[in-house]
Design a protein around this motif. Structure first.
Motif, short mmCIF file in Angstrom:
data_model
loop_
_atom_site.label_atom_id
_atom_site.label_comp_id
_atom_site.label_asym_id
_atom_site.label_seq_id
_atom_site.Cartn_x
_atom_site.Cartn_y
_atom_site.Cartn_z
N VAL A 11 0.73 -1.30 -0.06
CA VAL A 11 -0.13 -0.15 -0.17
C VAL A 11 0.81 1.26 -0.13
O VAL A 11 0.46 2.32 -0.37
N ASN A 12 1.95 1.15 0.34
CA ASN A 12 2.93 2.34 0.35
C ASN A 12 4.10 2.27 -0.70
O ASN A 12 5.00 2.87 -0.50
N LEU A 51 -1.97 9.46 4.94
CA LEU A 51 -3.41 9.41 4.94
C LEU A 51 -4.25 10.32 5.68
O LEU A 51 -5.36 10.87 5.40
N LEU A 52 -3.42 10.78 7.00
CA LEU A 52 -4.25 11.77 7.94
C LEU A 52 -4.19 12.93 7.28
O LEU A 52 -5.47 13.71 7.39
N GLU A 53 -3.15 13.53 6.59
CA GLU A 53 -3.32 14.84 5.94
C GLU A 53 -4.46 14.99 4.77
O GLU A 53 -4.69 16.03 4.58
N ASN A 54 -4.66 13.94 3.95
CA ASN A 54 -5.66 14.22 2.97
C ASN A 54 -6.05 12.67 2.60
O ASN A 54 -5.79 11.84 2.04
N ILE A 55 -7.12 12.55 3.49
CA ILE A 55 -7.83 11.16 3.42
C ILE A 55 -8.63 10.91 2.13
O ILE A 55 -8.82 9.77 1.73
N GLU A 56 -8.79 11.99 1.36
CA GLU A 56 -9.52 11.71 0.16
C GLU A 56 -8.57 11.82 -0.98
O GLU A 56 -9.03 12.09 -2.19
N ALA A 57 -7.21 11.77 -0.94
CA ALA A 57 -6.35 12.03 -1.91
C ALA A 57 -6.52 10.76 -3.03
O ALA A 57 -7.29 9.71 -2.64
N GLY A 58 -6.22 10.86 -4.17
CA GLY A 58 -6.31 9.75 -5.10
C GLY A 58 -7.30 9.69 -6.13
O GLY A 58 -8.18 10.50 -5.76
N ARG A 117 -9.45 3.74 1.34
CA ARG A 117 -8.68 4.72 2.21
C ARG A 117 -9.41 5.03 3.60
O ARG A 117 -8.77 5.18 4.49
N ILE A 118 -10.51 5.28 3.20
CA ILE A 118 -11.44 5.84 4.56
C ILE A 118 -11.59 4.57 5.37
O ILE A 118 -11.30 4.60 6.89
N LEU A 119 -11.81 3.36 4.98
CA LEU A 119 -11.93 2.14 5.97
C LEU A 119 -10.87 2.03 6.45
O LEU A 119 -10.48 1.59 7.72
N LEU A 120 -9.48 2.13 6.02
CA LEU A 120 -8.28 1.67 6.28
C LEU A 120 -7.90 2.92 7.68
O LEU A 120 -7.13 2.36 8.40
N SER A 166 -7.10 1.61 11.54
CA SER A 166 -5.69 1.97 11.65
C SER A 166 -5.43 2.01 13.23
O SER A 166 -4.39 1.83 13.81
N LYS A 167 -6.69 2.17 13.95
CA LYS A 167 -6.43 2.40 15.44
C LYS A 167 -5.88 3.72 15.96
O LYS A 167 -5.56 3.79 17.07
N ASP A 168 -5.58 4.61 15.02
CA ASP A 168 -5.06 5.84 15.30
C ASP A 168 -6.26 6.94 15.44
O ASP A 168 -6.90 7.30 14.69
N ARG A 169 -6.03 7.32 16.93
CA ARG A 169 -7.44 8.12 17.48
C ARG A 169 -7.22 9.40 16.81
O ARG A 169 -8.21 10.33 16.81
N SER A 170 -6.21 9.71 16.16
CA SER A 170 -6.00 11.15 15.43
C SER A 170 -6.95 11.16 14.17
O SER A 170 -7.14 12.36 14.05
N PHE A 171 -7.47 10.07 13.74
CA PHE A 171 -8.39 10.12 12.60
C PHE A 171 -9.69 10.54 13.07
O PHE A 171 -10.42 10.87 12.36
N GLY A 172 -10.09 10.51 14.42
CA GLY A 172 -11.28 10.73 14.86
C GLY A 172 -11.93 12.01 14.38
O GLY A 172 -12.98 11.95 13.60
N PRO A 173 -11.41 13.03 14.69
CA PRO A 173 -11.88 14.33 14.32
C PRO A 173 -12.00 14.60 12.87
O PRO A 173 -12.95 15.38 11.98
N VAL A 174 -10.88 14.05 11.95
CA VAL A 174 -10.84 14.18 10.55
C VAL A 174 -11.93 13.28 9.95
O VAL A 174 -12.93 13.83 8.99
N LEU A 175 -12.43 12.10 10.59
CA LEU A 175 -13.36 11.16 9.94
C LEU A 175 -14.73 12.03 10.25
O LEU A 175 -15.54 12.01 9.41
#
Length: 234
Positions: free
Chosen positions: A66-67, A100-107, A115-118, A122-131
């Motif tokens: 994926v990277n 992914l955090l910086e631009n979740i809708e890239a590509g 990308r949204i589902l991943l 991710s278990k990364d709580r910093s995605f919470g406000p973004v989502l």
């Protein structure tokens, strides 16, 4: 420049040829760099087993890509993951996607749901406000991948996300039926795959929702299915 000219200039390059059926003409599609050539070789070697459902190796192969530095390989990896049932996707280990955090809708648009589902997985709580913000915008615009935001946010936050989504977008009576269907479809997916308090919260919130809004019973039955909805409506 024609592929043959490129091949003449790069002896390490390989042309990928395909044909339609057993007797169709061979057509040059693209040039393969060494990394892509290795992937194609692995796919060909394992094609029969993967077609018979023995695809754990295929999933592991593409999850690790994926990277990849090659955008074409990265896109292919995301497409392969996007083909998986959500319950399967939850059980595999996918590396964090760069940026992914910086631009979740890239590509490309067709890459956005995976990308949204991943992000949710991710278990990364910093995605919470973004989502949460992206979900709100998706509701306002009735985006096609609205359900992916619901699924991801619930995956990441569990019970609080379920309660907030129901309160803000279903119980409030401010959303259209089209949006309600997408929201309930994502909640139904999580009801089938989630465990513990998240699943219990979905059941409780759906039962409460229908008690407050009996007119939504048909929508719930359509999205959750007669058996599941029957348990929720007791």
């Amino acid at each position: 420049m024609h592929y043959r000219t490129q091949l003449a200039g790069d002896k390490s390059a390989t042309a990928l040829l395909v044909r339609d059926g057993a007797y169709g003409p061979w057509v040059e599609v693209t040039l393969l760099d060494p990394g892509f050539r290795s992937i194609i070789r692995t796919v060909v070697q394992n094609q029969s087993a993967w077609q018979l459902g023995q695809d754990a190796g295929r999933i592991k192969l593409f999850a690790a890509l994926v990277n990849d530095a090659n955008p074409t390989i990265q896109r292919l990896a995301l497409q392969e993951l996007d083909r998986l049932p959500y319950a399967t996707l939850k059980d595999i280990r996918v590396p964090p996607i760069n940026g992914l955090l910086e631009n979740i809708e890239a590509g490309e648009l067709d890459q956005r749901p995976i990308r949204i589902l991943l992000a949710g997985l991710s278990k990364d709580r910093s995605f919470g406000p973004v989502l949460a913000d992206a979900l709100h915008q998706a509701v306002l615009q009735d985006k096609a991948y609205l359900g992916a935001y619901v699924t991801a946010l619930i995956e990441l936050q569990g019970k609080p996300a379920v309660e907030a989504i129901v309160a803000h977008y279903l119980a409030s009576g401010t959303t259209s039926q089209s949006i309600q269907e997408k929201l309930l479809d994502a909640l139904a997916l999580q009801y089938k795959t989630a465990r513990g308090s998240t699943r219990r919260t979905i059941a409780r919130e759906m039962a409460s929702l229908v008690r407050e809004k009996p007119e939504m019973a048909d929508l719930l039955i359509a999205q959750f299915g007669p058996q599941a909805s029957g348990r929720l409506l007791r």
